[in-house]
Write an enzyme that holds these catalytic residues in place. Structure first.
Site, mmCIF file in Angstrom:
data_model
loop_
_atom_site.group_PDB
_atom_site.id
_atom_site.type_symbol
_atom_site.label_atom_id
_atom_site.label_comp_id
_atom_site.label_asym_id
_atom_site.label_seq_id
_atom_site.Cartn_x
_atom_site.Cartn_y
_atom_site.Cartn_z
ATOM 1 N N ASP A 201 0.820 -1.205 0.000
ATOM 2 C CA ASP A 201 0.000 0.000 0.000
ATOM 3 C C ASP A 201 0.861 1.266 0.000
ATOM 4 O OD1 ASP A 201 -2.684 1.294 0.407
ATOM 5 O OD2 ASP A 201 -1.706 1.994 2.236
ATOM 6 N N GLU B 1 1.113 -0.552 -5.147
ATOM 7 C CA GLU B 1 0.174 0.537 -5.398
ATOM 8 C C GLU B 1 1.019 1.811 -5.455
ATOM 9 O OE1 GLU B 1 -3.262 3.374 -3.642
ATOM 10 O OE2 GLU B 1 -1.803 2.403 -2.361
#
Length: 635
Positions: free
Chosen positions: A315, A368
């Site tokens: 993330d 990401e």
């Protein structure tokens, strides 16, 4: 209760690796481990707290009293406190009470390496083991065949707290209930993988799990650690891979967490310009500290080893890579070369990826990462960060921007769609329509589509057809697969009742068929990251808002012809150029009646003529349904 006994699981080599940032199995040493010493069962405790004056284990076994069970600091300046307490059993609640050398500050901290935690809002760690008899041997031995970059990779993104709730009390499902309901549903809809938004223990539900406290513990909201193992096991037995969201980018400053752990900036960077995240009001790891690198990489490998996870989606990588991320001028300090890149992060991410891929076969790491940082998904030996894949945020943004436009205006914006092919092969891209796109007033994916009800759903089917025929792997957030009308709400279940309506059920059936097409047609996955797998037929028919291209596999006989009509106008005798003779057979049509479409289709095989068109030697004339993607195979 017996007193603390001197005992250690650490060797000198362990300590050297830890100090060097190269100990990637710390979960076997630090934390609380049920063991037997000289025939006596108990628990060995070890915690890293170099700025501590004293460290005591407190819990329900000693009425949470300070000083009764003090650990001993190691002699080797590692900052590790350890000891064995006889008689403590599985299920015991505990924390570390730490008195700091910095002014005598006293804090109670949860164990950073705890395998299990109390159910929030309670904050104690729980003595636990990782015993479990796995039944996924076949999957583990063959998962490379499922996870390689030339295989279909269609991901269903799930937030466990809101996929489905039960009863008037709106209670969570348990891991064991997910092992039945979710596994059956994912198998039915044909996704190859499930991605779980963070399952590691977190204190605050509105964070969706992205502010972690228990990095080594699956959240107790849904059951015990072994229950989560059952869920992963059942998914594997059904032939479905498991990806976990992993959050090494920041952590919350809750009093029982990692922040100011031993009275010093132990896990977080001491310079607030690098150690505090202004967007999330959270703390940022000190990626330049070797012991912190060992902690984080050990955590990544822990989930791959003990929970048989097949991939980690990392993330907020962009927030880690740039020193000036979300910071104004004067709020950040350039690196030693005067640049904005965080050199410690770059080094850490390379070490992380090298550790994952060298220790586990058939897994993937996915970044990401929302910027143009180069070579994110290229090997470290070629100068890349070493990820297997990267989210294609540009494709997501441009595609949704285009699809929100009324069809009459689309001819002026076709470049929004064609632009992605100018950089598609610079990375191994995954196409995401994730949870971030259905919150904070953005509307659901279905809710963004223009037109009346029929057009909205036709546009949605077209969007998904475009996504599945575009090069790259796929990710779709839960609820989007049946056209959820409202935005995602983490506090309630998806709107499953919508499946009683033909348009919504039609979208679900469409996704099922697209997953089947993606898996069974080699042209859609064998060369999904290679320019050899794609060829434009015509990208410049702006006036009609039509695009056409060829997807290619290893064998030319597997080639697919894809034609997309982005308006509601039926195009009769629409001619496209083709590179070879033969006949076209329609193998997929998003306008099929079973999906909720109008049923306009090419029912007969189409003869390819020796008639040059679109710069190619041959051509044929098609019938293009309204707002549709049609896929053909050459016979």
């Amino acid at each position: 209760m017996n007193k603390v006994q001197t005992h250690s699981l650490f060797t000198d080599f362990d300590i050297d690796l830890f100090k060097a940032g190269k100990h990637f199995r710390l979960y076997e040493k630090l934390g609380a481990h049920i063991i037997e010493v000289n025939g006596v069962k108990g628990v060995y405790f070890a915690v890293w707290a170099p700025s501590a004056k004293t460290v005591s284990v407190v819990g329900d076994f000693n009425h949470w009293r300070q000083g009764e069970h003090e650990l001993q600091v190691r002699w080797d300046s590692s900052g590790i406190w350890e000891g064995f307490i006889p008689g403590i059993e599985k299920g015991t609640l505990y924390k570390y009470r730490i008195e700091s050398n910095n002014g005598g500050l006293m804090t109670e901290k949860a164990d950073p390496f705890a395998f299990y935690c109390e159910k929030p809002p309670h904050t104690a760690s729980v003595i636990w083991d990782l015993d479990y008899k796995w039944k996924d041997t076949n999957w583990m031995e063959t998962r490379k065949e499922h996870n390689d970059l030339d295989k279909p990779y269609s991901v269903y993104e799930v937030h466990l707290g809101s996929w489905k709730r039960q009863g008037e009390e709106n209670r969570f499902l348990t891991y064991l209930e997910f092992a039945e309901d979710l596994v059956k549903y994912v198998k039915e809809t044909g996704f190859t993988h499930v991605e779980f938004m963070p399952v590691m223990e977190y204190p605050y539900d509105p964070s969706w799990g992205y502010q972690l406290i228990g990095y080594f513990a699956p959240t107790s909201r849904f059951g015990e650690p072994q229950d989560f193992m059952v869920l992963v096991d059942k998914l594997h037995q059904a032939g479905i891979g498991v990806i976990l969201d992993w959050v090494p980018s920041h952590f919350p400053d809750d009093a029982h967490g990692l922040g100011f752990f031993d009275g010093s900036n132990l896990f977080e960077h001491p310079d607030r310009r690098k150690g505090y995240h202004p967007d999330w009001k959270s703390l940022v790891f000190n990626y330049g500290r070797n012991e912190v690198r060992s902690f984080l990489i050990s955590n990544a490998l822990f989930w791959l080893q003990h929970y048989h996870v097949d991939g980690l989606r990392v993330d907020a990588v962009a927030s880690m890579l740039y020193l000036d991320y979300s910071r104004e001028e004067g709020e950040w300090e350039p690196n030693i070369y005067g640049g904005r890149e965080n050199l410690d992060t770059i080094s850490f991410l390379k070490d992380f990826n090298e550790a994952v891929y060298s220790n586990f076969e058939g897994v993937q790491t996915i970044a990401e990462e929302s910027t143009s940082f180069p070579m994110v998904s290229r090997p470290t030996f070629n100068g890349g960060l070493g990820f297997g894949m990267k989210w294609m945020m540009g494709w997501m943004h441009d595609t949704l921007e285009y699809f929100q436009k009324e069809t009459v205006y689309r001819k002026y914006h076709q470049n929004d769609l064609t632009f992605s092919m100018t950089y598609t092969y610079t990375e191994n891209f995954m196409l995401p329509l994730s949870h971030d796109e259905v919150v904070y007033g953005k509307k659901s994916i279905a809710g963004r589509m223009p037109g009346d009800e029929w057009q909205k759903f036709a546009n949605l089917r077209l969007l998904y057809g475009y996504m599945f025929t575009h090069p790259g792997t796929k990710l779709l957030f839960m609820g989007s697969e049946f056209g959820q009308s409202s935005e995602w709400n983490f506090e309630s279940s998806l709107d499953w009742h919508l499946l009683q309506y033909p348009f919504h059920n039609g979208v679900k059936l469409l996704i099922t068929k697209l997953n089947e097409l993606y898996k069974t047609e080699p042209a859609l996955h064998e060369k999904q990251f290679s320019p050899e797998g794609f060829e434009w037929i015509n990208y410049s028919d702006h006036e009609n808002a039509v695009m056409s291209f060829i997807r290619k596999g290893n064998n030319p006989k597997d080639d697919l012809i894809v034609v997309l009509n982005f308006t509601q106008v039926i195009r009769e005798n629409y001619r496209i150029g083709l590179p070879k003779k033969g006949k076209l057979t329609e193998v997929f049509n998003s306008d099929a009646i079973e999906f909720g479409g109008s049923g306009v289709q090419n029912t007969n095989k189409l003869l390819i003529e020796t008639s040059p068109y679109d710069g190619k030697e041959y051509s044929t004339a098609l019938l293009l349904p309204p707002l549709s993607v049609v896929v053909f195979k050459v016979a």
